[in-house]
Design a protein around this motif. Sequence first.
Motif, PDB file in Angstrom:
ATOM      1  N   LEU A 217       0.791  -1.120  -0.132  1.00 49.29           N
ATOM      2  CA  LEU A 217      -0.498   0.067   0.045  1.00 49.29           C
ATOM      3  C   LEU A 217       0.906   1.424  -0.004  1.00 49.29           C
ATOM      4  CD1 LEU A 217      -3.031   1.771   0.484  1.00 49.29           C
ATOM      5  CD2 LEU A 217      -2.246   0.980   2.525  1.00 49.29           C
TER       6      LEU A 217
ATOM      7  N   ASN B 277       2.731   0.241  -8.524  1.00 49.41           N
ATOM      8  CA  ASN B 277       1.330   0.222  -8.786  1.00 49.41           C
ATOM      9  C   ASN B 277       0.721   0.894  -9.783  1.00 49.41           C
ATOM     10  OD1 ASN B 277       0.732  -2.424  -7.899  1.00 49.41           O
ATOM     11  ND2 ASN B 277       1.364  -1.720  -5.681  1.00 49.41           N
TER      12      ASN B 277
ATOM     13  N   CYS C 178       0.238   4.951  -7.547  1.00 48.29           N
ATOM     14  CA  CYS C 178       1.778   4.979  -7.369  1.00 48.29           C
ATOM     15  C   CYS C 178       2.610   5.654  -7.488  1.00 48.29           C
ATOM     16  CB  CYS C 178       1.899   3.704  -6.371  1.00 48.29           C
ATOM     17  SG  CYS C 178       3.244   4.098  -4.741  1.00 48.29           S
TER      18      CYS C 178
ATOM     19  N   MET D 286      -5.933  -3.855 -10.141  1.00 49.50           N
ATOM     20  CA  MET D 286      -4.204  -3.970 -10.294  1.00 49.50           C
ATOM     21  C   MET D 286      -3.541  -5.036 -10.247  1.00 49.50           C
ATOM     22  SD  MET D 286      -4.472  -2.063  -6.365  1.00 49.50           S
ATOM     23  CE  MET D 286      -2.647  -1.224  -6.601  1.00 49.50           C
TER      24      MET D 286
ATOM     25  N   GLN E 154      -5.981   3.340  -2.950  1.00 49.26           N
ATOM     26  CA  GLN E 154      -5.603   1.865  -2.981  1.00 49.26           C
ATOM     27  C   GLN E 154      -6.503   1.270  -1.940  1.00 49.26           C
ATOM     28  OE1 GLN E 154      -1.397   1.931  -3.028  1.00 49.26           O
ATOM     29  NE2 GLN E 154      -1.417   2.463  -4.859  1.00 49.26           N
TER      30      GLN E 154
END
Length: 320
Positions: free
Chosen positions: A30, A57, A60, A96, A229
């Motif tokens: 995360l 991800n 990010c 994702m 997320q």
Amino acid sequence: MPTITNNGITIAFETAGDPKSTPVLLVAGLGLQLTAWPDDIVDGLVELGYYVIRFDNRDCGLSTKLAAAGTPSLPLALLKAALRLPVRAPYSLDDMAGDAVALLSALGVARAHVVGQSMGGMIGQLLAARHPQRVASLTSIMSSSGRRGLPGPTRAARRALLRRMPAVRASARDGPAAMLAAQMRLVEHLVGVMRAIGSPAYPIGERLLRERLLAAVRRNVCPEGVMRQLAAIIAGGSRAALLATIACPTLVIHGAADPLLPLACGVDTARLVPGARLAVIEGMGHDLPPQLSERLLALIDTHVRGKMAPDALPRLFERH
């Protein structure tokens, strides 16, 4: 930095090692960028003969930010989840996982050994369950099945995570001193978070921790992306039924002192995946301290090579 684009999402990535070697895909947690994987781990895998793939991800690092999706209300999402009502998120953990599949395809990698930490472990679980032909093995580190009833974070860890992140309002136009001051305020906040969730038996040195965090802040900061997320995690709910369908060799690594996702989360994950092994590391929290790099590399390498010794109980206690 190289990128690939899938369904309008640009994913930034890095590779290390010989592309002809056995591929290992590292999936970050995360709000963590690809640089959150310690160099000791990446370089160690390369030295062991692997082709290492890391990526940011979505929402990010240097990958696409979905600012147009807005910032979800986490209290509302948590309330709906508690009431067993549907939770809407800008995207899902499955989306994702789809980014990771697209990256493998772009690199010409048919199957990879997937290693995920925290949220990355959840994404890895979905990869193994939804895309079994693309996953040679799964290593899920300090992650969870998301099953209802599992213990949550300690009070200190929850308080640190919910503390408002200071905004980095300064820009290059404000001058280097103002920019550095804003960055250091954020670093101080992140130091507090890492001290609250880190490994009590393996504290990271103050200088090294600050250097890592400052480098991450300078590379990219996207607090709203972290919220999106987290909304995807909450909306995803339990993966218990999916974990029961995973057929690839699976290793679950979890710290006995994890204050964010307690050990019961790792035990539950290993219990749900058929034939999974569980390596419990005493004194490890919710981070990857440099003192444990060699041990983590040994566990991953042994698992990937299929050399885990059979055991009547799917658990290995790693004491230091």
